[in-house]
Scaffold this motif. Structure first.
Motif, mmCIF file in Angstrom:
data_model
loop_
_atom_site.group_PDB
_atom_site.id
_atom_site.type_symbol
_atom_site.label_atom_id
_atom_site.label_comp_id
_atom_site.label_asym_id
_atom_site.label_seq_id
_atom_site.Cartn_x
_atom_site.Cartn_y
_atom_site.Cartn_z
ATOM 1 N N THR A 112 0.833 -1.204 0.000
ATOM 2 C CA THR A 112 0.000 0.000 0.000
ATOM 3 C C THR A 112 0.873 1.261 0.000
ATOM 4 O O THR A 112 2.068 1.221 0.294
ATOM 5 N N PHE A 113 0.228 2.382 -0.291
ATOM 6 C CA PHE A 113 0.942 3.654 -0.223
ATOM 7 C C PHE A 113 1.354 3.958 1.222
ATOM 8 O O PHE A 113 2.367 4.626 1.455
ATOM 9 N N SER A 114 0.579 3.479 2.190
ATOM 10 C CA SER A 114 0.949 3.687 3.593
ATOM 11 C C SER A 114 2.286 3.031 3.908
ATOM 12 O O SER A 114 3.106 3.583 4.650
ATOM 13 N N GLN A 115 2.540 1.849 3.343
ATOM 14 C CA GLN A 115 3.833 1.206 3.548
ATOM 15 C C GLN A 115 4.942 2.027 2.910
ATOM 16 O O GLN A 115 6.037 2.159 3.479
ATOM 17 N N GLN A 116 4.671 2.605 1.750
ATOM 18 C CA GLN A 116 5.667 3.485 1.126
ATOM 19 C C GLN A 116 5.982 4.673 2.023
ATOM 20 O O GLN A 116 7.143 5.099 2.110
ATOM 21 N N ALA A 117 4.949 5.222 2.681
ATOM 22 C CA ALA A 117 5.174 6.359 3.578
ATOM 23 C C ALA A 117 6.058 5.952 4.755
ATOM 24 O O ALA A 117 6.915 6.735 5.196
ATOM 25 N N VAL A 118 5.871 4.741 5.279
ATOM 26 C CA VAL A 118 6.736 4.237 6.356
ATOM 27 C C VAL A 118 8.178 4.191 5.890
ATOM 28 O O VAL A 118 9.095 4.675 6.570
ATOM 29 N N HIS A 119 8.410 3.615 4.725
ATOM 30 C CA HIS A 119 9.773 3.481 4.220
ATOM 31 C C HIS A 119 10.388 4.846 3.916
ATOM 32 O O HIS A 119 11.585 5.050 4.146
ATOM 33 N N LYS A 120 9.580 5.779 3.410
ATOM 34 C CA LYS A 120 10.121 7.105 3.109
ATOM 35 C C LYS A 120 10.601 7.804 4.378
ATOM 36 O O LYS A 120 11.654 8.453 4.369
#
Length: 364
Positions: A106-114
Motif C-alpha cells: 500500500t501507499f501507507s507502507q511506502q510512507a513508512v519506508h520514506k
C-alpha cells in the motif's frame, strides 16, 4: 580505430581511470558510513535507554543536507539516501516498529519506508483503528496513518480517532501518489473490471472514463486487495502502486493514471509524545465553541493577533450533539514558541474544548 587501440599496452584508459576513482570514493563512503554508525552507537549508549528515534534531530539533518546539496543528485535523492543510513544506524541499537494501514504494497507502507527507512519493522494492520491501538498498547512504537489527500480531502476516520486518543503527532510525511493500472497479463483490451480503494478510484475517475468507459469500477478495502483479486482474474485490472505490481506478479498496463499530476497524500506519524522544536515546525490542534454568531472568528483571533499562519482549517461533526462541530487547525510554529504558546493560552480561555494534538517538524 578506437582510442583504446592507441593506448600503450597496460596503460589505463580514461574509462578505467574513472572507474578506479569511483572505487576509491566507494571505499571512502563505506569507511565514513561505518564511522557514522559507530558514533551513532555511542550516542545510543549515552541516551541511557531513551528512544533512539528523534524526529527533530532527523529533520534537522535532512533539512541541512538538502539545503547544502551541491548536486547533481536531487534533494529528494539525497533525502532517501540519508534516511536509509539513519535507519540502518538506528537499527543497530533498537528495532523501531511502525504500524501502518496494510496489507503490504500500500501507499501507507511506502510512507513508512520514506520516513523511517527500510530497516524499521513495518507492521501491516487491518484498518486505521488498529494502527492507533498498536501504539497505544505498546505493540508498535509509532503509527503512520493517512490524514488527507490533495485531491479527495481529509480521511475522516483518522481525525475522529485522534480526538479520543492519547497519542500525539510527532511527524508528517508528504507522499506523491502515482496510481498505476495493472493486471495479470495484457494491455487495456478485455478489461471488464477495475478494482481499487475508493480514494484511488476517485483520483483516477477521469482517466478511467476516457480509457475504460465500460469497465465496472469495484471498490475494495485496499489496493493490495485489488491486486490480489486481479492476479486471479484475467479480465480484471487494479489500481495501486508499482510496488504492488511487483509484489503480486502483475504487469503494469499504464503508469501515472491519476487525474492530478500533483496528487499527494499527507500522513501523520503518531507516538506517545510529540517532537521537541526542530526550528521549522507545525502544531495541530482541535477545538470547539458555542454555536453563536462570530464564535469561530473569536476563537481564531488570537492566532491572527500573534501573526501565526494557519495552513489548515477543517470542521468535523462532534459526537456530543447534532449540529455541533469540532475545528481542526494546523498552524505554523511549535507549541513551545512564545508567540504560539501565548495564543494557545488565550484560545483556551475562549474555547469550549481545546486539545493540542502535537507539534512536529515540517515535512520536506
Amino acid at each position: 580505430m578506437t582510442d583504446d587501440a592507441h593506448s600503450a599496452p597496460g596503460a589505463p584508459t580514461e574509462l578505467g581511470v574513472l572507474r578506479a576513482r569511483i572505487d576509491s570514493i566507494d571505499d571512502a563512503i563505506l569507511q565514513l558510513i561505518s564511522e557514522r554508525a559507530g558514533i551513532a552507537q555511542q550516542v545510543g549508549r549515552a541516551k541511557n535507554g531513551e528512544k533512539i528515534y528523534r524526529p527533530e534531530r532527523e529533520a534537522q539533518i535532512v533539512r541541512r543536507l538538502r539545503e547544502t546539496n551541491p548536486g547533481p543528485l536531487s534533494g529528494d535523492a539525497v533525502e532517501r539516501l540519508i534516511r536509509e543510513i539513519i535507519s540502518a544506524c538506528r537499527a543497530l541499537e533498537q528495532t523501531t516498529r511502525i504500524a501502518y494501514l496494510g496489507p503490504a504494497g500500500t501507499f501507507s507502507q511506502q510512507a513508512v519506508h520514506k520516513h523511517f527507512g527500510h530497516e524499521a519493522e513495518a507492521l501491516a494492520e487491518a484498518d486505521i483503528d488498529a494502527c492507533f491501538q498498536a501504539v497505544e498498547t505498546g505493540r508498535a512504537d509509532f503509527a503512520v496513518v493517512p490524514v488527507e489527500n490533495s485531491t479527495e480531502g481529509v480521511i475522516g476516520r483518522t481525525l475522529d480517532l485522534i480526538v479520543a486518543s492519547t497519542l500525539k503527532i510527532c511527524g508528517e510525511v508528504m507522499l506523491p501518489i502515482h496510481q498505476t493500472l495493472m493486471r495479470k497479463h495484457g494491455g487495456l483490451g478485455g478489461i471488464q473490471r477495475v478494482y481499487g480503494h475508493a480514494q484511488s478510484l476517485a483520483q483516477c475517475q477521469q482517466w478511467l472514463s476516457r480509457h475504460l468507459p465500460n469497465a465496472e469500477r469495484v471498490s475494495v478495502v485496499s489496493n493490495s486487495e485489488g491486486a490480489r483479486r486481479a492476479a486471479a482474474e484475467p479480465d480484471a485490472a487494479t489500481l495501486g502502486s508499482e510496488a504492488a505490481a511487483e509484489l503480486y506478479g502483475l504487469d503494469v498496463v499504464e503508469a501515472r493514471v491519476e487525474d492530478e499530476a500533483s496528487n499527494t497524500t499527507r500522513f501523520l506519524v503518531l507516538g506517545q509524545n510529540d517532537s521537541p522544536p526542530s526550528g521549522r515546525d507545525k502544531t495541530s490542534l482541535v477545538m470547539s465553541t458555542k454555536n453563536e454568531p462570530g464564535a469561530v472568528v473569536k476563537l481564531l483571533q488570537p492566532l491572527a493577533d500573534a501573526g501565526i499562519s494557519m495552513s489548515k482549517l477543517e470542521s468535523r461533526p462532534a459526537r456530543s450533539g447534532n449540529w455541533e462541530y469540532l475545528f481542526f487547525v494546523v498552524c505554523q510554529g511549535h507549541r513551545q514558541d512564545a508567540n504560539l504558546a501565548a495564543a494557545l493560552a488565550e484560545i483556551e480561555t475562549r474555547a469550549a474544548f481545546l486539545k493540542i494534538l502535537g507539534s512536529y517538524p515540517v515535512a520536506s
